[in-house]
Design an enzyme around this catalytic site. Structure first.
Site, PDB file in Angstrom:
ATOM      1  N   HIS A  99       0.816  -1.214   0.000  1.00  0.00           N
ATOM      2  CA  HIS A  99       0.000   0.000   0.000  1.00  0.00           C
ATOM      3  C   HIS A  99       0.852   1.267   0.000  1.00  0.00           C
ATOM      4  O   HIS A  99       0.417   2.329   0.431  1.00  0.00           O
ATOM      5  CB  HIS A  99      -1.003  -0.035   1.153  1.00  0.00           C
ATOM      6  CG  HIS A  99      -2.222  -0.815   0.764  1.00  0.00           C
ATOM      7  ND1 HIS A  99      -2.115  -2.052   0.179  1.00  0.00           N
ATOM      8  CD2 HIS A  99      -3.540  -0.533   0.820  1.00  0.00           C
ATOM      9  CE1 HIS A  99      -3.333  -2.503  -0.091  1.00  0.00           C
ATOM     10  NE2 HIS A  99      -4.217  -1.596   0.282  1.00  0.00           N
ATOM     11  N   ASP A 164      -5.348   4.690  10.238  1.00  0.00           N
ATOM     12  CA  ASP A 164      -6.784   4.801   9.940  1.00  0.00           C
ATOM     13  C   ASP A 164      -7.303   3.577   9.196  1.00  0.00           C
ATOM     14  O   ASP A 164      -8.498   3.346   9.136  1.00  0.00           O
ATOM     15  CB  ASP A 164      -7.048   6.036   9.073  1.00  0.00           C
ATOM     16  CG  ASP A 164      -6.774   7.317   9.824  1.00  0.00           C
ATOM     17  OD1 ASP A 164      -6.707   7.261  11.061  1.00  0.00           O
ATOM     18  OD2 ASP A 164      -6.624   8.365   9.173  1.00  0.00           O
ATOM     19  N   GLU A 275      -9.050  13.463  15.542  1.00  0.00           N
ATOM     20  CA  GLU A 275      -8.635  13.780  14.170  1.00  0.00           C
ATOM     21  C   GLU A 275      -9.494  14.938  13.675  1.00  0.00           C
ATOM     22  O   GLU A 275     -10.192  15.592  14.446  1.00  0.00           O
ATOM     23  CB  GLU A 275      -8.766  12.557  13.253  1.00  0.00           C
ATOM     24  CG  GLU A 275      -7.686  11.511  13.475  1.00  0.00           C
ATOM     25  CD  GLU A 275      -7.446  10.589  12.282  1.00  0.00           C
ATOM     26  OE1 GLU A 275      -8.015  10.832  11.196  1.00  0.00           O
ATOM     27  OE2 GLU A 275      -6.689   9.611  12.449  1.00  0.00           O
TER      28      GLU A 275
HETATM   29  P1  FAD Z   1       4.353  -1.676   1.808  1.00  0.00           P
HETATM   30  O1  FAD Z   1       3.756  -0.692   0.895  1.00  0.00           O
HETATM   31  O2  FAD Z   1       4.376  -3.067   1.347  1.00  0.00           O
HETATM   32  O3  FAD Z   1       5.820  -1.210   2.217  1.00  0.00           O
HETATM   33  C1  FAD Z   1       6.075   0.112   2.640  1.00  0.00           C
HETATM   34  C2  FAD Z   1       7.585   0.340   2.734  1.00  0.00           C
HETATM   35  O4  FAD Z   1       8.112  -0.392   3.834  1.00  0.00           O
HETATM   36  C3  FAD Z   1       8.345  -0.147   1.512  1.00  0.00           C
HETATM   37  O5  FAD Z   1       9.473   0.649   1.320  1.00  0.00           O
HETATM   38  C4  FAD Z   1       8.757  -1.548   1.900  1.00  0.00           C
HETATM   39  O6  FAD Z   1       9.888  -1.982   1.180  1.00  0.00           O
HETATM   40  C5  FAD Z   1       9.027  -1.384   3.399  1.00  0.00           C
HETATM   41  N1  FAD Z   1       8.731  -2.582   4.165  1.00  0.00           N
HETATM   42  C6  FAD Z   1       7.639  -3.367   4.091  1.00  0.00           C
HETATM   43  N2  FAD Z   1       7.725  -4.344   4.982  1.00  0.00           N
HETATM   44  C7  FAD Z   1       8.895  -4.189   5.621  1.00  0.00           C
HETATM   45  C8  FAD Z   1       9.558  -4.902   6.652  1.00  0.00           C
HETATM   46  N3  FAD Z   1       9.039  -5.988   7.188  1.00  0.00           N
HETATM   47  N4  FAD Z   1      10.749  -4.450   7.076  1.00  0.00           N
HETATM   48  C9  FAD Z   1      11.325  -3.345   6.539  1.00  0.00           C
HETATM   49  N5  FAD Z   1      10.740  -2.631   5.554  1.00  0.00           N
HETATM   50  C10 FAD Z   1       9.540  -3.051   5.119  1.00  0.00           C
HETATM   51  N6  FAD Z   1      -0.205   5.624   7.403  1.00  0.00           N
HETATM   52  C11 FAD Z   1      -0.315   6.168   8.628  1.00  0.00           C
HETATM   53  O7  FAD Z   1       0.675   6.392   9.295  1.00  0.00           O
HETATM   54  N7  FAD Z   1      -1.541   6.484   9.142  1.00  0.00           N
HETATM   55  C12 FAD Z   1      -2.691   6.218   8.495  1.00  0.00           C
HETATM   56  O8  FAD Z   1      -3.759   6.485   8.998  1.00  0.00           O
HETATM   57  C13 FAD Z   1      -2.608   5.619   7.210  1.00  0.00           C
HETATM   58  N8  FAD Z   1      -3.716   5.325   6.513  1.00  0.00           N
HETATM   59  C14 FAD Z   1      -3.612   4.724   5.297  1.00  0.00           C
HETATM   60  C15 FAD Z   1      -4.770   4.400   4.605  1.00  0.00           C
HETATM   61  C16 FAD Z   1      -4.700   3.777   3.368  1.00  0.00           C
HETATM   62  C17 FAD Z   1      -5.956   3.429   2.634  1.00  0.00           C
HETATM   63  C18 FAD Z   1      -3.433   3.511   2.804  1.00  0.00           C
HETATM   64  C19 FAD Z   1      -3.331   2.871   1.460  1.00  0.00           C
HETATM   65  C20 FAD Z   1      -2.267   3.851   3.471  1.00  0.00           C
HETATM   66  C21 FAD Z   1      -2.348   4.459   4.730  1.00  0.00           C
HETATM   67  N9  FAD Z   1      -1.215   4.811   5.450  1.00  0.00           N
HETATM   68  C22 FAD Z   1      -1.321   5.356   6.693  1.00  0.00           C
HETATM   69  C23 FAD Z   1       0.122   4.634   4.866  1.00  0.00           C
HETATM   70  C24 FAD Z   1       0.687   3.294   5.250  1.00  0.00           C
HETATM   71  O9  FAD Z   1       1.004   3.264   6.615  1.00  0.00           O
HETATM   72  C25 FAD Z   1       1.982   3.031   4.470  1.00  0.00           C
HETATM   73  O10 FAD Z   1       1.766   3.171   3.107  1.00  0.00           O
HETATM   74  C26 FAD Z   1       2.512   1.634   4.779  1.00  0.00           C
HETATM   75  O11 FAD Z   1       3.830   1.558   4.347  1.00  0.00           O
HETATM   76  C27 FAD Z   1       1.695   0.576   4.082  1.00  0.00           C
HETATM   77  O12 FAD Z   1       1.942  -0.680   4.640  1.00  0.00           O
HETATM   78  P2  FAD Z   1       2.176  -1.912   3.687  1.00  0.00           P
HETATM   79  O13 FAD Z   1       2.171  -3.126   4.542  1.00  0.00           O
HETATM   80  O14 FAD Z   1       1.256  -1.903   2.552  1.00  0.00           O
HETATM   81  O15 FAD Z   1       3.657  -1.589   3.243  1.00  0.00           O
END
Ligand code: FAD
Length: 521
Positions: A99, A164, A275
């Site tokens: 994400h 969120d 918020e």
């Molecule tokens: P990914 O997109 O898979 O990875 C994110 C980054 O972290 C990449 O660089 C990846 O290489 C790295 N990574 C992944 N896993 C690991 C690991 N195990 N060790 C080291 N690095 C790693 N963020 C907030 O803070 N607050 C919010 O309220 C919030 N709301 C959101 C709502 C939506 C609908 C979306 C899409 C995103 C939101 N986000 C929010 C952002 C979200 O926290 C970040 O985009 C987060 O990185 C997504 O998690 P993911 O598991 O999809 O990570």
């Protein structure tokens, strides 16, 4: 120091969605296939999902995807690539739930590690009856927060700090910060972990805490995946509430709105979640008010004119247990009496704790049904110092942004005075700052105001105003194209960041999609 010199001075070639299919290096494939002894699988075919993310703007195809069945699979792969040294340009990106917004979890012609696959082979271990330490859960970093919520609720506990949206992995949010309406009280999610297991850029498996290997511990929290792959985390728990009073009220005046928000986050006896969001030029705003929420005074509320105006919505929540059902209304009323919102706009609903925390998923399902979830998301998240928030609002709302129909605009303050500031997360210099999130969705075939081009240009203007008016903002979920910009982003923390890269990932193998360092070849 030579290696660092090689990976500095880097400008990213801004390739947007690319239809190129790359010919994988046969030598690397043969070598990976014959030499790696894995519990899981290294796939060269099931790889296409790893070139996509929620942002839907960047697309880089990896060479392979590792579906690990153990931590040893991850360390074996990283160590193998590390041992190849400068003879290979293969990089590795851990992918949580994908994400990210701008390809941060992608690895062009590298290996993506599917962290959710690791979570399937690892169990959650709860430690709640242990008299020697406060309750916590020991989880795989590939676990989704929503699963942790459901499992911990079975034992009457829950993590304290959230995002969120809960369909994100532990490793994904800990690599950024994990900020939501509870952060003013508990800090972001990176403040609520006390032990990590990490595979560094050399393949070494290290357990770290605030006391042991503390530099790595602080480095990976908010470290954008640069110093190691988090494989397990100990997350603090608290006894879980059961129900939530979920409240929204409107303000016409920004100064009154922010004064109330700041008062709420400064008090220990306050709501549990704070918020807010900005609504610009919304026609018939209150008629469309969430149907589950009942207005106190619907007749006067319907007369509330929002056309052409910028209106501010405070969103707050008070948690409670079912046994408190007779006293909660009075408690909420007392807390609300200290606020200065437009009284007839008060909306209160009562929902379960899970319904409240998983609220964005309900919107996701609706958008998916309409085919509007997998569109480009040119999001911009800014941290704005408290002393500049009025200037920021004057310059942006109603001027650069003349309507808010492309997606929500969140705005709420947090106070970092109780946070652990040793992590890699970058914040403004003041203790109190606002998270302002422009969460836009672009319509793929549009040429109007909701086109990707238009939203990106609006984002650019916002960033330019921040720069020219010296608003001292920082990006959250940062995205830059040159190392100079990264250097500026990190400011005085840059040297420490580079030093940690040198120590823990000297060949810059890990997480190339952040575009901070380039692998030295
Ligand atoms: P990914 O997109 O898979 O990875 C994110 C980054 O972290 C990449 O660089 C990846 O290489 C790295 N990574 C992944 N896993 C690991 C690991 N195990 N060790 C080291 N690095 C790693 N963020 C907030 O803070 N607050 C919010 O309220 C919030 N709301 C959101 C709502 C939506 C609908 C979306 C899409 C995103 C939101 N986000 C929010 C952002 C979200 O926290 C970040 O985009 C987060 O990185 C997504 O998690 P993911 O598991 O999809 O990570």
């Amino acid at each position: 120091k030579i290696l660092i010199a090689l990976i500095l001075g880097y400008t990213f070639d801004k390739n947007k969605i690319s239809s190129t299919t790359y010919l994988p290096s046969h030598e690397t494939i043969t070598s990976l296939m014959t030499n790696l002894k894995l519990d899981g699988e290294l796939s060269f075919h099931n790889i296409h999902h790893a070139s996509k993310d929620f942002g839907n703007q960047f697309r880089f195809l990896p060479l392979a995807v590792l579906y690990p069945n153990s931590v040893s699979d991850i360390s074996t792969l990283v160590n193998y690539i590390f041992q190849m040294g400068l003879t290979s340009d293969v990089t590795i990106a851990p992918r949580g739930h994908g994400h990210s917004l701008e390809g941060q979890a992608q690895a062009h012609q590298g290996v993506v590690i599917n962290m959710e696959s690791l979570a399937k082979s690892q169990e959650m271990r709860f430690h709640i009856d242990d008299n020697t330490s406060p309750p916590f859960v020991d989880v795989s970093a590939g676990e989704l927060w929503i699963n942790i919520l459901h499992e911990s609720l079975k034992l009457g506990f829950a993590p304290k700090s959230w995002t969120d949206y809960l369909h994100l992995t532990v490793g994904g949010t800990l690599s950024n910060a994990g900020i939501s309406g509870q952060a003013f009280r508990h800090g972001p999610q990176i403040n609520n972990v006390h032990q990590l297991q990490v595979v560094t850029g050399t393949g070494e498996v290290v357990t770290c805490t605030k006391e042991t290997n503390s530099d790595l511990f602080h480095g990976v929290l908010g470290g954008l995946g640069q110093f190691g792959i988090i494989t397990r985390a100990h997350i603090s728990l608290e006894p879980a509430p059961e129900m939530v009073k979920w409240i929204k009220v409107l303000y016409l005046d920004f100064a009154t709105f922010t004064k109330d928000q700041e008062q709420l986050i400064s008090s220990n006896n306050s709501f549990d979640y704070v918020e807010g969001f900005v609504l610009i030029n919304r026609t018939g705003l209150l008629n469309n008010w969430r149907s589950s929420i009942k207005n106190k005074d619907p007749v006067r509320a319907r007369r509330f004119v929002s056309e052409g105006k910028t209106i501010f919505c405070l969103e707050i929540a008070k948690y409670f247990k079912k046994e408190d059902v007779h006293t909660i209304d009075q408690k909420v009323e007392n807390l609300l009496s200290k606020l200065n919102y437009n009284e007839f706009t008060l909306s209160i609903s009562e929902v379960s704790y899970v319904e409240f925390l998983d609220r964005v998923h309900v919107s996701e399902l609706k958008l998916q049904e309409k085919g509007l979830w997998d569109v480009p998301h040119p999001w911009l998240n800014l941290l704005v110092p408290k002393s500049k928030i009025h200037k920021f609002a004057d310059e942006i709302f109603g001027k650069i942004l003349t309507d808010s129909s492309n997606g929500p605009i969140l705005i709420y303050p947090v106070d970092k005075s109780r946070w652990n500031t040793k992590t890699s997360m970058v914040t403004p210099n003041e203790n109190v700052f606002y998270l302002v999130a422009f969460l836009s969705s672009a319509m793929p075939s549009s040429t109007g105001s909701d086109s990707l081009e238009n939203i990106l240009s609006q984002n650019k203007k916002i960033l330019e105003v921040c720069e020219t008016a010296s608003l001292e903002t920082k990006q959250y979920l940062p995205h830059y194209n040159t190392q100079e910009e990264w250097k500026k982003h990190f400011g005085s923390q840059w040297e420490v960041f580079v030093g940690r890269k040198y120590l823990y990932d000297p060949l810059a193998i890990l997480t190339p999609g952040q575009r901070i360092f380039q692998k030295a070849v």
